[in-house]
Design an enzyme around this catalytic site. Structure first.
Site, PDB file in Angstrom:
ATOM      1  N   CYS A 115      10.368  -6.908 -48.335  1.00 47.29           N
ATOM      2  CA  CYS A 115      11.556  -6.272 -48.890  1.00 47.29           C
ATOM      3  C   CYS A 115      12.310  -7.265 -49.763  1.00 47.29           C
ATOM      4  CB  CYS A 115      12.448  -5.796 -47.740  1.00 47.29           C
ATOM      5  SG  CYS A 115      13.956  -5.002 -48.252  1.00 47.29           S
ATOM      6  N   HIS A 158      10.602   3.412 -45.466  1.00 50.70           N
ATOM      7  CA  HIS A 158      11.284   2.131 -45.662  1.00 50.70           C
ATOM      8  C   HIS A 158      12.586   2.347 -46.437  1.00 50.70           C
ATOM      9  CE1 HIS A 158      11.103  -2.353 -46.524  1.00 50.70           C
ATOM     10  NE2 HIS A 158      11.942  -1.947 -47.464  1.00 50.70           N
ATOM     11  N   GLU A 159      12.527   3.133 -47.517  1.00 53.51           N
ATOM     12  CA  GLU A 159      13.727   3.371 -48.335  1.00 53.51           C
ATOM     13  C   GLU A 159      14.746   4.241 -47.604  1.00 53.51           C
ATOM     14  OE1 GLU A 159      14.073   1.367 -50.693  1.00 53.51           O
ATOM     15  OE2 GLU A 159      11.966   0.807 -50.762  1.00 53.51           O
ATOM     16  N   HIS A 162      16.735   2.083 -45.345  1.00 50.31           N
ATOM     17  CA  HIS A 162      17.820   1.391 -46.048  1.00 50.31           C
ATOM     18  C   HIS A 162      19.054   2.273 -46.133  1.00 50.31           C
ATOM     19  CE1 HIS A 162      16.286  -2.446 -47.344  1.00 50.31           C
ATOM     20  NE2 HIS A 162      15.217  -1.909 -47.914  1.00 50.31           N
TER      21      HIS A 162
END
Length: 185
Positions: A115, A158-159, A162
């Site tokens: 990341c 993953h996004e 966030h």
């Protein structure tokens, strides 16, 4: 996997504004651990943010996704483009999603992640390899459904993490699953 043709056809040109390259924030910046707010995908601020995310992602070597918290904005908006990644099977090109949520997921598998907001580390994270996500396109506010697998599924999760205030480091099994990022000259 059936590719969503609307998402595949989307380009940042639809936003009608040029994107600015923004600075990527790194841990332990507080914005990275805050729950992102839902957005109005048709607002001028969201449209500009979407353009900025794509512009920033494009100039960042190896970047396959970028979420609003990574550029200091606590919002549920992220860009993705895994089309050039060797591990991608199903892929939808470059796109931005607002207010994305997982509809269904299956077939968990552990794999290495990195990341830009934790640039010195990689880690093994278990994520679904089959995924259905629903979100809204910036600018039009159209609701779209993306059915995907493999690397694109991992990238979406993953996004979305966030946007919910989590880094991949929060998802590793423990310190034994975190590694120093290798730098190649």
């Amino acid at each position: 996997m059936a590719v969503n043709e609307r998402v595949l056809a989307w380009t940042e040109a639809e936003l009608g504004v040029p994107g600015n390259v923004l600075e990527v924030v790194t841990a332990p910046a507080p914005v990275l651990s805050a729950q992102g707010a839902e957005v109005d995908p048709t607002s001028p601020e969201t449209v500009q943010l979407a353009a900025d995310l794509v512009a920033t992602m494009r100039v960042s070597p190896g970047c396959v996704g970028l979420a609003a918290p990574q550029v200091g904005v606590s919002a549920k908006v992220f860009s993705v483009d895994v089309s050039e990644h060797p591990k991608a099977r199903t892929q939808h090109g470059t796109y931005v999603l607002c207010n994305a949520r997982v509809v269904s997921s299956s077939r968990n598998e552990k794999a290495r992640e990195g990341c830009m907001s934790a640039p010195d580390f990689t880690g093994d994270v278990k994520r679904a390899t089959r995924l259905v996500v629903e979100g809204e396109l910036p600018g039009t506010g159209e609701t779209v459904t993306i059915e995907t697998d493999a690397f694109e599924a991992r990238c979406l999760q993953h996004e979305m993490d966030h946007c919910d205030g989590f880094l991949f480091l929060d998802r590793v099994a423990g310190a034994h699953a975190i590694y120093a990022r290798k730098t190649y000259l």
